[in-house]
Motif scaffolding. Structure first.
Motif, PDB file in Angstrom:
ATOM      1  N   HIS A 145       0.654  -1.306  -0.105  1.00 15.97           N
ATOM      2  CA  HIS A 145       0.068  -0.062   0.021  1.00 15.97           C
ATOM      3  C   HIS A 145       0.947   1.238   0.131  1.00 15.97           C
ATOM      4  CE1 HIS A 145      -3.804  -2.322   0.584  1.00 15.97           C
ATOM      5  NE2 HIS A 145      -3.067  -2.808   1.463  1.00 15.97           N
ATOM      6  N   TYR A 146       2.107   1.159   0.214  1.00 17.62           N
ATOM      7  CA  TYR A 146       2.912   2.471   0.362  1.00 17.62           C
ATOM      8  C   TYR A 146       3.945   2.586  -0.907  1.00 17.62           C
ATOM      9  CZ  TYR A 146       0.757   2.299   5.046  1.00 17.62           C
ATOM     10  OH  TYR A 146      -0.117   2.248   5.817  1.00 17.62           O
ATOM     11  N   ASP A 147       4.172   3.543  -1.252  1.00 13.29           N
ATOM     12  CA  ASP A 147       5.072   3.923  -2.540  1.00 13.29           C
ATOM     13  C   ASP A 147       5.043   2.737  -3.344  1.00 13.29           C
ATOM     14  OD1 ASP A 147       7.145   5.360  -3.732  1.00 13.29           O
ATOM     15  OD2 ASP A 147       8.709   4.325  -2.554  1.00 13.29           O
ATOM     16  N   ARG A 148       3.739   2.655  -4.011  1.00 18.91           N
ATOM     17  CA  ARG A 148       3.340   1.474  -4.573  1.00 18.91           C
ATOM     18  C   ARG A 148       3.950   1.386  -6.149  1.00 18.91           C
ATOM     19  NH1 ARG A 148      -1.554   1.530  -5.785  1.00 18.91           N
ATOM     20  NH2 ARG A 148      -2.072  -0.548  -5.835  1.00 18.91           N
ATOM     21  N   VAL A 149       4.102   2.541  -6.707  1.00 12.14           N
ATOM     22  CA  VAL A 149       4.513   2.716  -8.122  1.00 12.14           C
ATOM     23  C   VAL A 149       5.874   2.050  -8.019  1.00 12.14           C
ATOM     24  CG1 VAL A 149       4.704   4.148 -10.132  1.00 12.14           C
ATOM     25  CG2 VAL A 149       2.712   4.131  -8.791  1.00 12.14           C
ATOM     26  N   ARG A 150       6.720   2.967  -7.232  1.00 12.58           N
ATOM     27  CA  ARG A 150       8.175   2.577  -7.168  1.00 12.58           C
ATOM     28  C   ARG A 150       8.576   1.265  -6.946  1.00 12.58           C
ATOM     29  NH1 ARG A 150      12.476   1.963  -3.702  1.00 12.58           N
ATOM     30  NH2 ARG A 150      10.840   2.383  -2.060  1.00 12.58           N
ATOM     31  N   ARG A 151       7.584   0.522  -5.730  1.00 12.00           N
ATOM     32  CA  ARG A 151       7.893  -0.858  -5.475  1.00 12.00           C
ATOM     33  C   ARG A 151       7.652  -1.690  -6.593  1.00 12.00           C
ATOM     34  NH1 ARG A 151       6.251  -1.751   0.868  1.00 12.00           N
ATOM     35  NH2 ARG A 151       7.502  -0.053   1.716  1.00 12.00           N
ATOM     36  N   ALA A 152       6.478  -1.130  -7.415  1.00 17.78           N
ATOM     37  CA  ALA A 152       6.007  -2.300  -8.318  1.00 17.78           C
ATOM     38  C   ALA A 152       7.164  -2.343  -9.585  1.00 17.78           C
ATOM     39  CB  ALA A 152       4.780  -1.624  -8.956  1.00 17.78           C
ATOM     40  N   GLN A 153       7.864  -1.022  -9.872  1.00 21.88           N
ATOM     41  CA  GLN A 153       8.764  -0.864 -10.791  1.00 21.88           C
ATOM     42  C   GLN A 153      10.011  -1.690 -10.221  1.00 21.88           C
ATOM     43  OE1 GLN A 153       9.196   3.073 -10.603  1.00 21.88           O
ATOM     44  NE2 GLN A 153       8.134   3.486 -12.572  1.00 21.88           N
ATOM     45  N   LYS A 154      10.060  -1.930  -8.915  1.00 24.76           N
ATOM     46  CA  LYS A 154      11.569  -2.728  -8.481  1.00 24.76           C
ATOM     47  C   LYS A 154      10.899  -3.986  -8.759  1.00 24.76           C
ATOM     48  CE  LYS A 154      14.264  -2.962  -4.357  1.00 24.76           C
ATOM     49  NZ  LYS A 154      14.586  -2.641  -2.836  1.00 24.76           N
ATOM     50  N   GLU A 155       9.958  -4.550  -8.299  1.00 25.33           N
ATOM     51  CA  GLU A 155       9.392  -5.850  -8.427  1.00 25.33           C
ATOM     52  C   GLU A 155       9.652  -6.432  -9.974  1.00 25.33           C
ATOM     53  OE1 GLU A 155       7.799  -9.366  -7.294  1.00 25.33           O
ATOM     54  OE2 GLU A 155       8.621  -8.103  -6.131  1.00 25.33           O
ATOM     55  N   TYR A 156       9.182  -5.533 -10.787  1.00 27.21           N
ATOM     56  CA  TYR A 156       9.491  -5.810 -12.239  1.00 27.21           C
ATOM     57  C   TYR A 156      10.808  -5.996 -12.514  1.00 27.21           C
ATOM     58  CZ  TYR A 156       8.543  -5.645 -17.258  1.00 27.21           C
ATOM     59  OH  TYR A 156       8.702  -6.189 -18.628  1.00 27.21           O
ATOM     60  N   ALA A 157      11.756  -5.130 -12.179  1.00 23.58           N
ATOM     61  CA  ALA A 157      13.171  -5.378 -12.246  1.00 23.58           C
ATOM     62  C   ALA A 157      13.662  -6.569 -11.709  1.00 23.58           C
ATOM     63  CB  ALA A 157      13.816  -4.197 -11.785  1.00 23.58           C
ATOM     64  N   ASN A 158      13.114  -6.869 -10.402  1.00 24.33           N
ATOM     65  CA  ASN A 158      13.706  -8.389  -9.927  1.00 24.33           C
ATOM     66  C   ASN A 158      13.306  -9.490 -10.447  1.00 24.33           C
ATOM     67  OD1 ASN A 158      14.482  -6.795  -7.611  1.00 24.33           O
ATOM     68  ND2 ASN A 158      12.816  -7.027  -6.518  1.00 24.33           N
ATOM     69  N   LEU A 159      12.233  -9.408 -11.391  1.00 23.02           N
ATOM     70  CA  LEU A 159      11.773 -10.373 -12.230  1.00 23.02           C
ATOM     71  C   LEU A 159      12.595 -10.548 -13.614  1.00 23.02           C
ATOM     72  CD1 LEU A 159       7.929  -9.912 -11.948  1.00 23.02           C
ATOM     73  CD2 LEU A 159       9.182 -11.961 -10.866  1.00 23.02           C
ATOM     74  N   ASP A 160      13.388  -9.682 -13.624  1.00 21.91           N
ATOM     75  CA  ASP A 160      14.161  -9.497 -15.014  1.00 21.91           C
ATOM     76  C   ASP A 160      14.565 -11.096 -15.637  1.00 21.91           C
ATOM     77  OD1 ASP A 160      14.999  -7.944 -17.463  1.00 21.91           O
ATOM     78  OD2 ASP A 160      16.941  -8.507 -16.714  1.00 21.91           O
ATOM     79  N   LYS A 161      15.509 -11.676 -14.908  1.00 18.13           N
ATOM     80  CA  LYS A 161      16.094 -12.943 -15.258  1.00 18.13           C
ATOM     81  C   LYS A 161      15.156 -14.018 -15.423  1.00 18.13           C
ATOM     82  CE  LYS A 161      20.532 -12.583 -12.934  1.00 18.13           C
ATOM     83  NZ  LYS A 161      21.467 -12.814 -11.954  1.00 18.13           N
ATOM     84  N   GLN A 162      14.019 -14.072 -14.539  1.00 17.17           N
ATOM     85  CA  GLN A 162      12.873 -15.047 -14.731  1.00 17.17           C
ATOM     86  C   GLN A 162      12.013 -14.790 -16.088  1.00 17.17           C
ATOM     87  OE1 GLN A 162      10.263 -15.240 -11.601  1.00 17.17           O
ATOM     88  NE2 GLN A 162       9.109 -17.062 -12.471  1.00 17.17           N
ATOM     89  N   ILE A 163      11.861 -13.640 -16.305  1.00 15.29           N
ATOM     90  CA  ILE A 163      10.995 -13.049 -17.582  1.00 15.29           C
ATOM     91  C   ILE A 163      12.105 -13.463 -18.748  1.00 15.29           C
ATOM     92  CG2 ILE A 163      10.650 -11.091 -19.088  1.00 15.29           C
ATOM     93  CD1 ILE A 163       9.347  -9.803 -16.514  1.00 15.29           C
TER      94      ILE A 163
END
Length: 262
Positions: free
Chosen positions: A51-69
């Motif tokens: 619920h907090y700083d959601r957009v930045r955290r979502a972008q970070k989550e996407y970056a963390n998924l880079d290798k899996q993607i």
């Protein structure tokens, strides 16, 4: 008489709820545009972010998924025909090959459930992002992971009674927003989706298949009729003493009951 304070509190809560959903929608659009992904993928990332700083955290989550993607994209490319996992023709059928590799080529319900989990919007077709998000949501790094997960998925379908959700989902997929599907498509889906749910569906399908070819080729099944078929077998089944002719059942249901009771 309405208590003015209670009413004011109600309006305040309603406004807060509206603002919450408005913010959520704006965040969803922002993440979708910034990362160049669908709003559905953005919604998944935001859910992981909290619920907090959601957009930045979502972008970070996407970056963390880079290798899996990257790894999953490579798997997808081995199946893709014209950029899709799909049935194109008898010689070009990567959808069936994919389901065979997962070990469920003969299990229609599990095929439908995986298509539902992947969010396939065109039936037996997966776009790259649908494949990626489906595998990520199911926490699968490989085809082997998905194959090993199959027994759990089967238990989940039965334990949580996912049949009705699948039933509604596939009508919407097949109708492509038109709120109707072809009668022949409906017969195929009734057979796939209701066979394990209602034993009486076999007789109903035979009744539908016995309709004249012209009727089958020209008749459309609306979402209302679709829902009423589920309701009929859930509430009436084969106990026709429960059937009330004064209820607003569709004509197809009336004709089926007459066929079974004549």
């Amino acid at each position: 008489m309405i208590d003015i304070y209670i009413f004011a509190d109600y309006l305040n809560k309603k406004q807060k709820l509206f603002l919450f959903f408005q913010t959520y929608t704006n965040d969803e659009i922002a993440v979708s545009k910034q990362l160049g992904i669908s709003r559905r993928f953005a919604r998944y990332l935001l859910k992981q972010a909290g619920h907090y700083d959601r957009v930045r955290r979502a972008q970070k989550e996407y970056a963390n998924l880079d290798k899996q993607i990257q790894s999953l994209s490579s798997i997808f490319s081995k199946y893709a025909i014209d950029g899709l996992i799909q049935y194109k023709d008898a010689q070009n059928d990567s959808y069936t090959k994919f389901m065979k590799d997962v070990g469920i080529q003969d299990d229609q319900i599990l095929q439908l459930y995986i298509t539902y989990k992947f969010g396939g919007q065109k039936g037996a077709v997966f776009q790259l992002e649908e494949f990626l998000l489906g595998m990520i949501r199911l926490k699968c790094q490989s085809i082997k992971d998905l194959k090993n997960l199959v027994p759990q998925l089967r238990q989940k379908i039965q334990k949580e009674n996912k049949y009705r959700k699948l039933y509604s989902y596939f009508f919407k997929v097949m109708s492509q927003g038109k709120n109707v599907i072809r009668f022949t498509e409906a017969i195929t889906l009734w057979d796939s989706l209701l066979n394990e749910q209602f034993k009486e569906i076999i007789d109903f399908i035979q009744f539908c298949k016995a309709k004249p070819a012209e009727f089958q080729n020209t008749t459309k099944v609306s979402f209302d009729l679709w829902c009423q078929v589920w309701k009929f077998f859930e509430t009436i089944g084969s106990d026709y003493t429960k059937f009330d002719e004064n209820d607003a059942w569709p004509l197809l249901i009336y004709e089926y009951v007459q066929f079974k009771t004549k």
